[in-house]
Design an enzyme around this catalytic site. Structure first.
Site, PDB file in Angstrom:
ATOM      1  N   ASN A   9      -3.503 -25.695  48.331  1.00 37.16           N
ATOM      2  CA  ASN A   9      -5.074 -25.645  48.436  1.00 37.16           C
ATOM      3  C   ASN A   9      -5.527 -25.774  47.056  1.00 37.16           C
ATOM      4  O   ASN A   9      -5.120 -24.861  46.133  1.00 37.16           O
ATOM      5  CB  ASN A   9      -5.585 -24.356  48.726  1.00 37.16           C
ATOM      6  CG  ASN A   9      -6.917 -24.176  48.598  1.00 37.16           C
ATOM      7  OD1 ASN A   9      -7.892 -25.114  48.371  1.00 37.16           O
ATOM      8  ND2 ASN A   9      -7.479 -22.819  48.704  1.00 37.16           N
ATOM      9  N   LYS A  11      -8.095 -26.365  45.706  1.00 32.48           N
ATOM     10  CA  LYS A  11      -9.601 -25.711  45.294  1.00 32.48           C
ATOM     11  C   LYS A  11     -10.477 -26.877  44.355  1.00 32.48           C
ATOM     12  O   LYS A  11     -10.164 -28.078  44.710  1.00 32.48           O
ATOM     13  CB  LYS A  11      -9.511 -24.488  44.696  1.00 32.48           C
ATOM     14  CG  LYS A  11      -8.376 -23.270  45.175  1.00 32.48           C
ATOM     15  CD  LYS A  11      -8.663 -21.963  44.916  1.00 32.48           C
ATOM     16  CE  LYS A  11      -7.717 -21.168  45.175  1.00 32.48           C
ATOM     17  NZ  LYS A  11      -7.801 -19.952  45.399  1.00 32.48           N
ATOM     18  N   HIS A  98     -11.780 -19.801  54.701  1.00 32.65           N
ATOM     19  CA  HIS A  98     -11.100 -19.159  53.218  1.00 32.65           C
ATOM     20  C   HIS A  98     -12.122 -18.196  52.859  1.00 32.65           C
ATOM     21  O   HIS A  98     -13.114 -18.293  52.829  1.00 32.65           O
ATOM     22  CB  HIS A  98     -11.088 -20.287  52.201  1.00 32.65           C
ATOM     23  CG  HIS A  98     -10.052 -19.880  51.107  1.00 32.65           C
ATOM     24  ND1 HIS A  98     -10.647 -19.097  49.901  1.00 32.65           N
ATOM     25  CD2 HIS A  98      -8.781 -20.249  50.741  1.00 32.65           C
ATOM     26  CE1 HIS A  98      -9.506 -18.982  49.133  1.00 32.65           C
ATOM     27  NE2 HIS A  98      -8.599 -19.636  49.720  1.00 32.65           N
ATOM     28  N   GLU A 100     -13.052 -17.366  49.863  1.00 31.49           N
ATOM     29  CA  GLU A 100     -14.012 -17.959  48.855  1.00 31.49           C
ATOM     30  C   GLU A 100     -15.114 -18.544  49.530  1.00 31.49           C
ATOM     31  O   GLU A 100     -16.284 -18.648  48.943  1.00 31.49           O
ATOM     32  CB  GLU A 100     -13.321 -18.927  47.893  1.00 31.49           C
ATOM     33  CG  GLU A 100     -12.398 -18.255  46.976  1.00 31.49           C
ATOM     34  CD  GLU A 100     -11.361 -19.233  46.219  1.00 31.49           C
ATOM     35  OE1 GLU A 100     -11.388 -20.207  46.442  1.00 31.49           O
ATOM     36  OE2 GLU A 100     -10.105 -18.416  46.075  1.00 31.49           O
ATOM     37  N   GLU A 170      -4.412 -13.899  54.461  1.00 37.49           N
ATOM     38  CA  GLU A 170      -4.506 -13.956  52.831  1.00 37.49           C
ATOM     39  C   GLU A 170      -5.611 -12.628  52.275  1.00 37.49           C
ATOM     40  O   GLU A 170      -6.799 -12.700  52.427  1.00 37.49           O
ATOM     41  CB  GLU A 170      -5.350 -15.290  52.317  1.00 37.49           C
ATOM     42  CG  GLU A 170      -4.922 -16.468  52.653  1.00 37.49           C
ATOM     43  CD  GLU A 170      -5.328 -17.739  51.868  1.00 37.49           C
ATOM     44  OE1 GLU A 170      -4.495 -18.261  51.098  1.00 37.49           O
ATOM     45  OE2 GLU A 170      -6.403 -17.870  51.692  1.00 37.49           O
ATOM     46  N   GLY A 176      -5.425 -15.562  43.728  1.00 36.80           N
ATOM     47  CA  GLY A 176      -5.643 -15.390  42.395  1.00 36.80           C
ATOM     48  C   GLY A 176      -5.585 -14.619  41.225  1.00 36.80           C
ATOM     49  O   GLY A 176      -5.865 -14.645  40.202  1.00 36.80           O
ATOM     50  N   SER A 216      -1.224 -15.467  45.672  1.00 36.54           N
ATOM     51  CA  SER A 216      -0.371 -15.325  44.556  1.00 36.54           C
ATOM     52  C   SER A 216       1.114 -15.837  44.764  1.00 36.54           C
ATOM     53  O   SER A 216       1.927 -15.131  44.204  1.00 36.54           O
ATOM     54  CB  SER A 216      -0.549 -14.152  43.784  1.00 36.54           C
ATOM     55  OG  SER A 216      -1.829 -14.050  43.295  1.00 36.54           O
TER      56      SER A 216
HETATM   57  C1  PEP Z   1      -5.514 -19.556  48.290  1.00 36.68           C
HETATM   58  O1  PEP Z   1      -6.602 -19.647  47.481  1.00 36.68           O
HETATM   59  O2  PEP Z   1      -5.555 -19.878  49.293  1.00 36.68           O
HETATM   60  C2  PEP Z   1      -4.439 -18.898  47.391  1.00 36.68           C
HETATM   61  C3  PEP Z   1      -3.545 -18.363  48.224  1.00 36.68           C
HETATM   62  O3  PEP Z   1      -4.778 -18.835  46.034  1.00 36.68           O
HETATM   63  P1  PEP Z   1      -3.463 -18.226  45.145  1.00 36.68           P
HETATM   64  O4  PEP Z   1      -2.009 -18.945  45.575  1.00 36.68           O
HETATM   65  O5  PEP Z   1      -3.784 -18.833  43.892  1.00 36.68           O
HETATM   66  O6  PEP Z   1      -3.556 -16.744  45.182  1.00 36.68           O
END
Ligand code: PEP
Length: 253
Positions: A9, A11, A98, A100, A170, A176, A216
């Protein structure tokens, strides 16, 4: 056997040139390291989809996905992109739900259910994201919360439609933040979610659904996460922007 999937992703990152460079590197590494049994999905911002798709070409095992789609079929919705348009550009997957987007764009469970319908109607595979906040985790109601997210946005689907969906667990507190869920925490949730899917669609379909972990994930922790029986891959944010890190994650099964 379930598919193993690693989806990146991106972003809202990378210029045109940077996106093309990253894609070229990933394709070359994937081919060079003869990776075969892991599906890779690159999910760049919308304008990158066409050049990324061209660079991926007919590379077996690598697909292109969007980070969002409209809940509408088409028409006067300035700024929106429909599943139909995405499919016509060779896009195969779409990330939906997601955290976000739930948080920043107030996407609720009803709109997400409609987006899922749109994606499936045009042959896109939805990567449906779910996950709990730190507050919910600490209150101990995380499993019920995440199960309810699946029920609300997916359980209207027929078994045939549902079989096409990929789920990404997630935990919001891990996205993040550099704070990963432990492999045990991920396995516990993934097994609980698979059990929940079985209550609606039966054991056979539940056993076929790929459930990815996101939050992460990096080359240092992916092996342990992917080693768990109900973790079928990852949705990768930050580490998907570096070709070597991303490919190391892909190779972590
Ligand atoms: C994501 O945004 O789907 C995600 C898992 O981000 P990160 O790996 O940076 O935590």
């Amino acid at each position: 056997m379930r598919k193993k999937i690693v989806a990146g992703n991106w972003k809202m990152n990378l210029t045109s040139e940077e996106g093309q460079q990253l894609t070229t590197e990933i394709v070359n590494l994937y081919k060079g390291e003869a990776i075969q049994d892991v599906v890779v999905v690159l999910n760049p911002p919308f304008p990158h989809l066409y050049p990324v798709k061209k660079l991926v070409g007919d590379t077996a095992g690598i697909f292109v996905g969007a980070q969002n789609c409209s809940d509408k079929e088409g028409g006067a919705f300035t700024g929106e992109v429909s599943s139909k348009i995405l499919a016509s550009f060779g896009v195969s997957y779409v990330i939906l739900g997601h955290s976000e987007r739930r948080e920043n764009f107030k996407e609720d469970q009803v709109v997400l259910a409609t987006k899922i319908n749109q994606a499936l109607a045009h042959g896109l595979v939805p990567i449906f994201c779910c996950g709990e906040s730190l507050e919910i985790r600490e209150s101990g109601t995380h499993e019920e919360t995440v199960k309810a997210q699946l029920t609300a946005s997916l359980f209207h689907l027929s078994p045939g439609e549902f079989s096409k969906v990929v789920i990404a667990y997630e935990p919001i507190w891990a996205i993040g933040t550099g704070k990963t869920a432990s492999a045990e925490q991920a396995q516990e949730m993934h097994a609980a979610l698979r059990g929940h899917l079985a209550t609606k669609y039966g054991d056979v379909i539940a056993a076929q659904i790929a459930i990815l972990y996101g939050g992460s994930a990096n080359p240092g922790n992916a092996k342990e996460l992917f080693g768990k029986p109900d973790v079928d891959g990852g949705l990768i944010g930050g580490a998907s922007l570096k070709s070597r890190d991303f490919i190391e994650i892909v190779k972590s099964f």
